[in-house]
Scaffold this motif. Sequence first.
Motif, mmCIF file in Angstrom:
data_model
loop_
_atom_site.group_PDB
_atom_site.id
_atom_site.type_symbol
_atom_site.label_atom_id
_atom_site.label_comp_id
_atom_site.label_asym_id
_atom_site.label_seq_id
_atom_site.Cartn_x
_atom_site.Cartn_y
_atom_site.Cartn_z
ATOM 1 N N SER A 40 14.593 59.612 47.490
ATOM 2 C CA SER A 40 15.202 58.234 48.333
ATOM 3 C C SER A 40 14.176 57.471 48.937
ATOM 4 O O SER A 40 14.308 55.957 48.653
ATOM 5 C CB SER A 40 16.398 58.327 49.628
ATOM 6 O OG SER A 40 16.532 58.071 50.141
ATOM 7 N N ASP A 41 13.602 58.471 49.288
ATOM 8 C CA ASP A 41 11.988 57.580 49.984
ATOM 9 C C ASP A 41 11.097 57.076 49.446
ATOM 10 O O ASP A 41 10.343 56.153 49.400
ATOM 11 C CB ASP A 41 11.028 58.981 50.499
ATOM 12 C CG ASP A 41 12.307 59.611 52.311
ATOM 13 O OD1 ASP A 41 12.588 59.095 52.843
ATOM 14 O OD2 ASP A 41 10.675 60.570 52.542
ATOM 15 N N ARG A 44 12.765 54.060 48.908
ATOM 16 C CA ARG A 44 12.313 53.432 50.008
ATOM 17 C C ARG A 44 10.944 52.366 49.478
ATOM 18 O O ARG A 44 11.550 50.872 49.648
ATOM 19 C CB ARG A 44 13.042 53.376 51.409
ATOM 20 C CG ARG A 44 13.153 53.369 52.338
ATOM 21 C CD ARG A 44 13.048 53.704 53.395
ATOM 22 N NE ARG A 44 14.641 53.914 53.579
ATOM 23 C CZ ARG A 44 14.471 55.445 53.474
ATOM 24 N NH1 ARG A 44 13.679 56.800 53.005
ATOM 25 N NH2 ARG A 44 15.788 55.924 53.215
ATOM 26 N N ASN A 47 11.373 49.768 47.187
ATOM 27 C CA ASN A 47 11.125 48.558 46.914
ATOM 28 C C ASN A 47 11.222 47.703 48.222
ATOM 29 O O ASN A 47 10.911 46.818 47.999
ATOM 30 C CB ASN A 47 13.130 48.766 48.028
ATOM 31 C CG ASN A 47 13.540 47.625 48.526
ATOM 32 O OD1 ASN A 47 14.205 46.794 47.447
ATOM 33 N ND2 ASN A 47 14.289 48.201 49.027
#
Length: 154
Positions: A40-41, A44, A47
């Motif tokens: 997820s990190d 992110r 992103n």
Amino acid sequence: MKTLRSQLFRTTTRALVIDHWRRQMTEKVKKLRGLLQERSDELRDKNSEVQGYMREAKLRKEELQHTVSQLQNSRLEVVELNSQLEHERKKVKFLEELATSDQEQIINFANNFEKLDAELSPLINEIKRNAGTINYSDDSENIIARIEKNQTKP
């Protein structure tokens, strides 16, 4: 009692197996949670990086649109200037033709003037020589007749 003991043993064994399995699952869940958190990190961060690229691309797009707009305006100005240039070329060509025509007329006029001067010079010299002896009424008719005679010569 045996059955009770055996049931207790089975139940305890099952409880230990279930507890062991639950701990393993809890560890696996913790590992998966950690992996998911790392992923997820990473996503992110990716992103955020992509968002930055998108902002840069948007700015470049706007700059390119502005440049295209300026180029279109410049193209229109060039078309207008080419039109004006063509108009001015036509004027210059017309003026050159007019100048050539006028120059020919001036040359013809100068030639005619030289012919007239050549024809009138002897008459003027004769008038000057005879100025004292001229009977004005007879001589003026004579001069007019000579001028008319010279004008009719080709």
